[in-house]
Scaffold this motif. Sequence first.
Motif, PDB file in Angstrom:
ATOM      1  N   TYR A   1       0.831  -1.198   0.000  1.00 14.92           N
ATOM      2  CA  TYR A   1       0.000   0.000   0.000  1.00 14.92           C
ATOM      3  C   TYR A   1       0.866   1.249   0.000  1.00 14.92           C
ATOM      4  N   THR A   2       0.271   2.349  -0.413  1.00 17.04           N
ATOM      5  CA  THR A   2       0.964   3.629  -0.321  1.00 17.04           C
ATOM      6  C   THR A   2       0.880   4.139   1.116  1.00 17.04           C
ATOM      7  N   LEU A   3       1.624   5.182   1.398  1.00 17.35           N
ATOM      8  CA  LEU A   3       1.579   5.778   2.737  1.00 17.35           C
ATOM      9  C   LEU A   3       0.172   6.270   3.062  1.00 17.35           C
ATOM     10  N   THR A   4      -0.491   6.918   2.115  1.00 18.06           N
ATOM     11  CA  THR A   4      -1.842   7.426   2.362  1.00 18.06           C
ATOM     12  C   THR A   4      -2.820   6.283   2.604  1.00 18.06           C
ATOM     13  N   GLU A   5      -2.725   5.206   1.820  1.00 15.92           N
ATOM     14  CA  GLU A   5      -3.595   4.053   2.028  1.00 15.92           C
ATOM     15  C   GLU A   5      -3.370   3.449   3.407  1.00 15.92           C
ATOM     16  N   THR A   6      -2.120   3.435   3.843  1.00 16.36           N
ATOM     17  CA  THR A   6      -1.809   2.922   5.173  1.00 16.36           C
ATOM     18  C   THR A   6      -2.439   3.786   6.259  1.00 16.36           C
ATOM     19  N   ARG A   7      -2.442   5.096   6.050  1.00 15.96           N
ATOM     20  CA  ARG A   7      -3.074   5.995   7.018  1.00 15.96           C
ATOM     21  C   ARG A   7      -4.579   5.729   7.105  1.00 15.96           C
TER      22      ARG A   7
ATOM     23  N   SER B   1     -12.270   8.228  -2.215  1.00 17.15           N
ATOM     24  CA  SER B   1     -13.207   7.283  -2.830  1.00 17.15           C
ATOM     25  C   SER B   1     -12.470   6.209  -3.609  1.00 17.15           C
ATOM     26  N   ARG B   2     -11.428   6.598  -4.345  1.00 17.37           N
ATOM     27  CA  ARG B   2     -10.653   5.602  -5.104  1.00 17.37           C
ATOM     28  C   ARG B   2      -9.951   4.622  -4.168  1.00 17.37           C
ATOM     29  N   ILE B   3      -9.440   5.123  -3.045  1.00 18.62           N
ATOM     30  CA  ILE B   3      -8.783   4.239  -2.074  1.00 18.62           C
ATOM     31  C   ILE B   3      -9.789   3.238  -1.508  1.00 18.62           C
ATOM     32  N   LEU B   4     -10.955   3.736  -1.134  1.00 14.91           N
ATOM     33  CA  LEU B   4     -11.967   2.842  -0.552  1.00 14.91           C
ATOM     34  C   LEU B   4     -12.475   1.834  -1.580  1.00 14.91           C
ATOM     35  N   ASN B   5     -12.588   2.256  -2.829  1.00 11.32           N
ATOM     36  CA  ASN B   5     -12.996   1.314  -3.869  1.00 11.32           C
ATOM     37  C   ASN B   5     -11.982   0.182  -4.006  1.00 11.32           C
ATOM     38  N   ARG B   6     -10.695   0.536  -3.953  1.00 13.65           N
ATOM     39  CA  ARG B   6      -9.664  -0.501  -4.040  1.00 13.65           C
ATOM     40  C   ARG B   6      -9.740  -1.440  -2.845  1.00 13.65           C
ATOM     41  N   PHE B   7      -9.908  -0.859  -1.654  1.00 17.03           N
ATOM     42  CA  PHE B   7      -9.998  -1.688  -0.449  1.00 17.03           C
ATOM     43  C   PHE B   7     -11.187  -2.645  -0.529  1.00 17.03           C
ATOM     44  N   GLU B   8     -12.307  -2.142  -1.071  1.00 12.45           N
ATOM     45  CA  GLU B   8     -13.488  -3.000  -1.167  1.00 12.45           C
ATOM     46  C   GLU B   8     -13.248  -4.137  -2.153  1.00 12.45           C
ATOM     47  N   ARG B   9     -12.600  -3.825  -3.287  1.00 14.37           N
ATOM     48  CA  ARG B   9     -12.287  -4.880  -4.258  1.00 14.37           C
ATOM     49  C   ARG B   9     -11.360  -5.928  -3.657  1.00 14.37           C
ATOM     50  N   ASP B  10     -10.424  -5.467  -2.794  1.00 12.89           N
ATOM     51  CA  ASP B  10      -9.462  -6.396  -2.181  1.00 12.89           C
ATOM     52  C   ASP B  10     -10.035  -7.116  -0.961  1.00 12.89           C
ATOM     53  N   GLY B  11     -11.286  -6.817  -0.612  1.00 18.62           N
ATOM     54  CA  GLY B  11     -11.904  -7.499   0.520  1.00 18.62           C
ATOM     55  C   GLY B  11     -11.447  -6.985   1.869  1.00 18.62           C
ATOM     56  N   LEU B  12     -10.941  -5.747   1.914  1.00 19.17           N
ATOM     57  CA  LEU B  12     -10.435  -5.195   3.176  1.00 19.17           C
ATOM     58  C   LEU B  12     -11.514  -4.459   3.970  1.00 19.17           C
ATOM     59  N   ILE B  13     -12.518  -3.946   3.272  1.00 13.44           N
ATOM     60  CA  ILE B  13     -13.567  -3.185   3.945  1.00 13.44           C
ATOM     61  C   ILE B  13     -14.933  -3.629   3.448  1.00 13.44           C
ATOM     62  N   GLU B  14     -15.935  -3.234   4.231  1.00 14.86           N
ATOM     63  CA  GLU B  14     -17.312  -3.361   3.790  1.00 14.86           C
ATOM     64  C   GLU B  14     -18.011  -2.050   4.099  1.00 14.86           C
ATOM     65  N   ARG B  15     -18.949  -1.672   3.198  1.00 16.50           N
ATOM     66  CA  ARG B  15     -19.640  -0.394   3.355  1.00 16.50           C
ATOM     67  C   ARG B  15     -21.147  -0.612   3.431  1.00 16.50           C
ATOM     68  N   GLY B  16     -21.800   0.277   4.181  1.00 19.18           N
ATOM     69  CA  GLY B  16     -23.245   0.194   4.325  1.00 19.18           C
ATOM     70  C   GLY B  16     -23.781   1.506   4.845  1.00 19.18           C
TER      71      GLY B  16
END
Length: 307
Positions: A30-36, A64-79
């Motif tokens: 991950y990038t530094l920002t993604e890690t934050r 939004s782009r970071i969260l989209n990547r996280f969701e594709r990678d199975g790291l987060i869920e949104r609701g």
Amino acid sequence: MTVQDVRSFNRFYTRLIGALDYGRHLYAPYTLTETRVLYELAHAPRTDAADLRGQLALDAGYLSRILNRFERDGLIERGPSEADTRRRRVALTERGREAAGLLDERARETVGALLAGVPAGERDRLARAMAAIREILGERRPPSAEDVVLRGPRPGDLGWIVERNAAVYAAEYGWNAEYEGLVARIVAGFAENHDPRQERVWIAELDGRRVGCVMCVRDDAPATARLRLLLVEPEARGLGIGDRLVTAVAGFARDAGYRELVLWTNDVLAAARRLYQRHGFVLTAERRHRSFGKDLVGQDWRRELRA
């Protein structure tokens, strides 16, 4: 201080962090920002995108782009947010918590390697300098109870207990050097001869600064522990530090096999008396006395410790 001073420090710190991470791939993949973003989600499990934007000062599209990547990678869920259905709640999945834990472990190892080269006597000074930079340059978030850490004593802490008790009680109650002498004798007795299985000191620390203390020592009465030298610095009051210190003493005394916990105070210490009452202490005796340059009413308090 000039602009050049700030830029020079920034270059130094950037080189330092880069050297620590050389060849280690601290944030990979991950990038530094993604890690934050992962860090914030791990430490605030119920948040939403708007909160993250404010906490991290990120552009909405970038986040939004970071969260989209996280969701594709199975790291987060949104609701939908429970508080506001117009907002989207973001939470880490089990896989996301594992990723955040790995990154946190790498960061701890890296910072640990940095601090390993700092002499123990300089670490408090370093922590104070860091806290000053954060405060002066804009991080003026008021301290919270979660920022306070209770720890055991380090070299110099016992001397600090004497100094701060003398200074605080002189400023707030006008007590003279007689009280400092009493505190010095109590602390010296602990330093020279104490059983760590039955006696202990706690230091409360806030942003690397000592802001409170308390002692648990054996009393002359059988199976009885004595709470001594409870102190919270004026600027740190209101964070529940006194409650945590008294709770720590009572828990330790109970686990050490004591059946009672006692203390001596004076009636002018109204806030302390209310604290003791909240924790189940009962007033058992009062005596007038002339001490510390003042006419006072000493009080004995007692609390039974149940298994």
